[in-house]
Design a protein around this motif. Structure first.
Motif, PDB file in Angstrom:
ATOM      1  N   LEU A 190       1.004  -1.094  -0.057  1.00  0.00           N
ATOM      2  CA  LEU A 190       0.065  -0.008  -0.061  1.00  0.00           C
ATOM      3  C   LEU A 190       0.794   1.125   0.040  1.00  0.00           C
ATOM      4  O   LEU A 190       1.786   1.201   0.822  1.00  0.00           O
ATOM      5  CB  LEU A 190      -0.887  -0.093   1.356  1.00  0.00           C
ATOM      6  N   THR A 191       0.375   2.232  -0.716  1.00  0.00           N
ATOM      7  CA  THR A 191       1.237   3.458  -1.066  1.00  0.00           C
ATOM      8  C   THR A 191       0.382   4.625  -0.727  1.00  0.00           C
ATOM      9  O   THR A 191      -0.832   4.701  -1.365  1.00  0.00           O
ATOM     10  CB  THR A 191       1.967   3.591  -2.141  1.00  0.00           C
ATOM     11  N   LEU A 192       0.548   5.588   0.145  1.00  0.00           N
ATOM     12  CA  LEU A 192       0.072   6.659   0.397  1.00  0.00           C
ATOM     13  C   LEU A 192       0.031   7.626  -0.871  1.00  0.00           C
ATOM     14  O   LEU A 192       0.946   8.120  -1.144  1.00  0.00           O
ATOM     15  CB  LEU A 192       0.150   7.482   1.633  1.00  0.00           C
ATOM     16  N   PRO A 193      -1.172   7.979  -1.469  1.00  0.00           N
ATOM     17  CA  PRO A 193      -1.174   8.774  -2.609  1.00  0.00           C
ATOM     18  C   PRO A 193      -0.963  10.041  -2.509  1.00  0.00           C
ATOM     19  O   PRO A 193      -1.214  10.593  -1.296  1.00  0.00           O
ATOM     20  CB  PRO A 193      -2.583   8.668  -3.162  1.00  0.00           C
ATOM     21  N   ALA A 194      -0.387  10.789  -3.476  1.00  0.00           N
ATOM     22  CA  ALA A 194      -0.178  12.436  -3.400  1.00  0.00           C
ATOM     23  C   ALA A 194      -1.644  13.075  -3.107  1.00  0.00           C
ATOM     24  O   ALA A 194      -2.420  12.674  -3.830  1.00  0.00           O
ATOM     25  CB  ALA A 194       0.683  12.841  -4.311  1.00  0.00           C
ATOM     26  N   ARG A 195      -1.794  14.023  -2.374  1.00  0.00           N
ATOM     27  CA  ARG A 195      -3.196  14.799  -2.218  1.00  0.00           C
ATOM     28  C   ARG A 195      -3.064  15.569  -3.553  1.00  0.00           C
ATOM     29  O   ARG A 195      -2.116  16.410  -3.841  1.00  0.00           O
ATOM     30  CB  ARG A 195      -3.158  15.569  -1.002  1.00  0.00           C
ATOM     31  N   PRO A 196      -4.335  15.237  -4.218  1.00  0.00           N
ATOM     32  CA  PRO A 196      -4.253  16.464  -5.275  1.00  0.00           C
ATOM     33  C   PRO A 196      -4.567  17.842  -5.003  1.00  0.00           C
ATOM     34  O   PRO A 196      -4.996  18.169  -3.961  1.00  0.00           O
ATOM     35  CB  PRO A 196      -5.681  15.757  -5.914  1.00  0.00           C
ATOM     36  N   PRO A 197      -4.270  18.639  -5.862  1.00  0.00           N
ATOM     37  CA  PRO A 197      -4.489  20.150  -5.788  1.00  0.00           C
ATOM     38  C   PRO A 197      -5.889  20.502  -5.786  1.00  0.00           C
ATOM     39  O   PRO A 197      -6.697  19.784  -6.125  1.00  0.00           O
ATOM     40  CB  PRO A 197      -3.830  20.784  -7.298  1.00  0.00           C
ATOM     41  N   ALA A 198      -5.845  21.450  -5.031  1.00  0.00           N
ATOM     42  CA  ALA A 198      -7.484  22.026  -4.546  1.00  0.00           C
ATOM     43  C   ALA A 198      -8.105  22.860  -5.670  1.00  0.00           C
ATOM     44  O   ALA A 198      -7.384  23.380  -6.664  1.00  0.00           O
ATOM     45  CB  ALA A 198      -7.394  23.135  -3.416  1.00  0.00           C
ATOM     46  N   HIS A 199      -9.439  22.520  -5.854  1.00  0.00           N
ATOM     47  CA  HIS A 199     -10.147  23.153  -6.773  1.00  0.00           C
ATOM     48  C   HIS A 199     -11.155  24.187  -6.450  1.00  0.00           C
ATOM     49  O   HIS A 199     -12.415  23.839  -6.816  1.00  0.00           O
ATOM     50  CB  HIS A 199     -10.786  22.028  -7.674  1.00  0.00           C
ATOM     51  N   GLY A 200     -10.896  24.823  -5.706  1.00  0.00           N
ATOM     52  CA  GLY A 200     -11.706  26.005  -5.141  1.00  0.00           C
ATOM     53  C   GLY A 200     -12.911  25.647  -4.045  1.00  0.00           C
ATOM     54  O   GLY A 200     -13.644  26.614  -3.780  1.00  0.00           O
ATOM     55  N   TYR A 201     -12.658  24.547  -3.533  1.00  0.00           N
ATOM     56  CA  TYR A 201     -13.531  24.235  -2.193  1.00  0.00           C
ATOM     57  C   TYR A 201     -13.225  25.289  -1.103  1.00  0.00           C
ATOM     58  O   TYR A 201     -12.000  25.409  -0.703  1.00  0.00           O
ATOM     59  CB  TYR A 201     -13.364  22.799  -1.957  1.00  0.00           C
ATOM     60  N   ARG A 202     -14.352  25.620  -0.490  1.00  0.00           N
ATOM     61  CA  ARG A 202     -14.063  26.527   0.714  1.00  0.00           C
ATOM     62  C   ARG A 202     -15.065  25.760   1.836  1.00  0.00           C
ATOM     63  O   ARG A 202     -16.376  25.520   1.491  1.00  0.00           O
ATOM     64  CB  ARG A 202     -14.606  28.017   0.543  1.00  0.00           C
ATOM     65  N   ARG A 203     -14.438  25.717   2.974  1.00  0.00           N
ATOM     66  CA  ARG A 203     -14.995  25.213   3.927  1.00  0.00           C
ATOM     67  C   ARG A 203     -16.322  26.196   4.332  1.00  0.00           C
ATOM     68  O   ARG A 203     -15.880  27.536   4.560  1.00  0.00           O
ATOM     69  CB  ARG A 203     -14.369  24.811   5.368  1.00  0.00           C
ATOM     70  N   PRO A 204     -17.638  25.691   4.882  1.00  0.00           N
ATOM     71  CA  PRO A 204     -18.429  26.604   5.489  1.00  0.00           C
ATOM     72  C   PRO A 204     -18.144  27.214   6.613  1.00  0.00           C
ATOM     73  O   PRO A 204     -17.176  26.843   7.361  1.00  0.00           O
ATOM     74  CB  PRO A 204     -19.690  25.599   5.438  1.00  0.00           C
ATOM     75  N   PRO A 205     -18.688  28.455   6.838  1.00  0.00           N
ATOM     76  CA  PRO A 205     -18.362  29.320   8.128  1.00  0.00           C
ATOM     77  C   PRO A 205     -18.459  28.553   9.299  1.00  0.00           C
ATOM     78  O   PRO A 205     -19.685  27.870   9.411  1.00  0.00           O
ATOM     79  CB  PRO A 205     -19.094  30.573   8.125  1.00  0.00           C
ATOM     80  N   ARG A 206     -17.745  28.314  10.412  1.00  0.00           N
ATOM     81  CA  ARG A 206     -17.796  27.468  11.734  1.00  0.00           C
ATOM     82  C   ARG A 206     -19.100  27.753  12.324  1.00  0.00           C
ATOM     83  O   ARG A 206     -19.726  26.904  12.794  1.00  0.00           O
ATOM     84  CB  ARG A 206     -16.464  27.888  12.315  1.00  0.00           C
ATOM     85  N   ASP A 207     -19.546  28.912  12.353  1.00  0.00           N
ATOM     86  CA  ASP A 207     -20.689  29.511  13.222  1.00  0.00           C
ATOM     87  C   ASP A 207     -22.010  28.789  12.530  1.00  0.00           C
ATOM     88  O   ASP A 207     -23.038  28.818  13.010  1.00  0.00           O
ATOM     89  CB  ASP A 207     -20.711  30.950  13.102  1.00  0.00           C
ATOM     90  N   ARG A 208     -21.841  28.445  11.228  1.00  0.00           N
ATOM     91  CA  ARG A 208     -22.914  27.590  10.677  1.00  0.00           C
ATOM     92  C   ARG A 208     -23.114  26.031  11.313  1.00  0.00           C
ATOM     93  O   ARG A 208     -24.315  25.281  10.699  1.00  0.00           O
ATOM     94  CB  ARG A 208     -23.173  27.543   9.415  1.00  0.00           C
ATOM     95  N   GLN A 209     -22.218  25.711  11.984  1.00  0.00           N
ATOM     96  CA  GLN A 209     -22.560  24.214  12.296  1.00  0.00           C
ATOM     97  C   GLN A 209     -22.345  24.215  13.959  1.00  0.00           C
ATOM     98  O   GLN A 209     -21.826  25.293  14.666  1.00  0.00           O
ATOM     99  CB  GLN A 209     -21.318  23.494  11.899  1.00  0.00           C
ATOM    100  N   THR A 210     -22.886  23.421  14.712  1.00  0.00           N
ATOM    101  CA  THR A 210     -22.898  23.194  15.979  1.00  0.00           C
ATOM    102  C   THR A 210     -21.755  22.236  16.521  1.00  0.00           C
ATOM    103  O   THR A 210     -21.649  21.046  16.133  1.00  0.00           O
ATOM    104  CB  THR A 210     -23.971  22.373  16.315  1.00  0.00           C
ATOM    105  N   HIS A 211     -20.746  22.976  17.260  1.00  0.00           N
ATOM    106  CA  HIS A 211     -19.506  22.192  17.808  1.00  0.00           C
ATOM    107  C   HIS A 211     -19.659  21.559  19.007  1.00  0.00           C
ATOM    108  O   HIS A 211     -20.477  22.425  19.968  1.00  0.00           O
ATOM    109  CB  HIS A 211     -18.408  23.133  17.518  1.00  0.00           C
ATOM    110  N   VAL A 212     -19.112  20.632  19.341  1.00  0.00           N
ATOM    111  CA  VAL A 212     -19.045  20.351  20.800  1.00  0.00           C
ATOM    112  C   VAL A 212     -18.023  21.380  21.410  1.00  0.00           C
ATOM    113  O   VAL A 212     -17.028  21.814  20.904  1.00  0.00           O
ATOM    114  CB  VAL A 212     -18.297  18.802  20.753  1.00  0.00           C
ATOM    115  N   PRO A 213     -18.539  21.908  22.629  1.00  0.00           N
ATOM    116  CA  PRO A 213     -17.765  22.709  23.592  1.00  0.00           C
ATOM    117  C   PRO A 213     -16.186  22.136  23.827  1.00  0.00           C
ATOM    118  O   PRO A 213     -15.913  21.036  24.051  1.00  0.00           O
ATOM    119  CB  PRO A 213     -18.819  22.761  24.860  1.00  0.00           C
ATOM    120  N   ASP A 214     -15.439  23.092  23.930  1.00  0.00           N
ATOM    121  CA  ASP A 214     -13.956  22.905  24.154  1.00  0.00           C
ATOM    122  C   ASP A 214     -13.992  22.658  25.617  1.00  0.00           C
ATOM    123  O   ASP A 214     -13.094  23.576  26.295  1.00  0.00           O
ATOM    124  CB  ASP A 214     -13.328  23.953  23.662  1.00  0.00           C
TER     125      ASP A 214
END
Length: 282
Positions: free
Chosen positions: A247-271
């Motif tokens: 098994l060989t770990l593949p190279a990560r492909p280049p990004a194609h414009g994906y942006r993670r949604p703002p954190r405040d739109r998700q419910t996170h577990v308290p720290d």
């Protein structure tokens, strides 16, 4: 194969505890071998059944945890059946266990097994004399059928002295995280020590067969018991190393414009961890 001895006369009891560093090093080596055994079982379509029996607080659960903690749960699973239902009480005694036997490529570990009938049911009066005697007649036949069909059956009895059992019971009473391990039924075993010893001796006399022998594990020292049991199990199975694909770990492909949604739109577990001090260095 003698019964569990009283304090001071426990045959083979260790004089000192196995050193932690030695234990951890050997346990890791054995768990590595268990992983190889698992791959062999899967590749060969073998079926392995391991029965864990013994006194309450003899350390069965701790051994099972060390056997399975680095294995694939899709291959190796533990069976710990609850009290039988009314329907199950109306079945052939072995029937509820048959459904949990392994298919090809599987390992099943029974945390207590059909031997409940020869132990707790016998001592506590949960079965009739006729049911008990029928079990002693049928059990060797049942196990012979399993082994003749190719199932690898291994049976381990964990032997603990009365003094160490009492010490472990007291420890469970005082530890809120382990209090669940102690029941009224467990405490009954203290006052019925000799009755359980006699039941175990008769069980061995009738079910310690050439096809399915009993192996006794001295367990006053939990570390030694775990190492001894796992090493013995490995020595009894003719497994071999199974070639695995590279098994060989593949190279990560280049990004194609994906942006993670703002954190405040998700419910996170308290720290909660962030409120703890001090934090260790990364």
């Amino acid at each position: 194969m003698n019964g569990d001895a009283k304090a001071g006369g426990h045959a083979g009891a260790p004089e000192g505890r196995l050193a932690r560093d030695v234990y951890k090093r050997e346990l890791f080596r054995l768990q590595t071998e268990l992983a190889e055994l698992q791959e062999w079982v899967r590749a060969e379509g073998a079926r392995l059944v391991v029965v864990f029996e013994g006194r309450d607080a003899a350390g069965k659960g701790g051994v099972i945890k060390r056997v399975t903690e680095r294995l694939n749960p899709r291959v190796a699973r533990t069976v710990a059946l609850p009290v039988p239902t009314d329907r199950e009480r109306g079945q052939w005694y072995f029937q509820r266990y048959v459904g949990h036997l392994p298919a090809a490529g599987e390992i099943v570990l029974f945390d207590r097994s059909w031997y409940n009938r020869a132990g707790v049911e016998r001592v506590m009066g949960f079965c009739t004399e006729e049911e008990y005697r029928r079990f002693l007649r049928q059990c060797p036949v049942f196990e012979r059928l399993l082994t003749e069909d190719g199932i690898l059956l291994r049976k381990y009895w964990f032997s603990v002295s009365d003094a160490v059992q009492e010490q472990r019971f007291r420890s469970r009473l005082e530890d809120p995280t382990r209090r669940w391990k102690l029941s009224a039924m467990d405490l009954e075993s203290v006052t019925r020590w000799e009755a359980y010893s006699r039941a175990k001796d008769e069980m061995f006399a009738r079910t310690d067969t050439a096809e399915a022998p009993w192996y006794v594990v001295e367990s006053d020292d939990k570390r030694s018991a775990r190492i001894n049991m796992i090493a013995h199990l490995l020595s009894t199975v003719p497994y071999r190393e199974v070639p695995r694909p590279e098994l060989t770990l593949p190279a990560r492909p280049p990004a194609h414009g994906y942006r993670r949604p703002p954190r405040d739109r998700q419910t996170h577990v308290p720290d909660h961890a962030g409120t703890l001090t001090p934090h260790s260095a990364p």
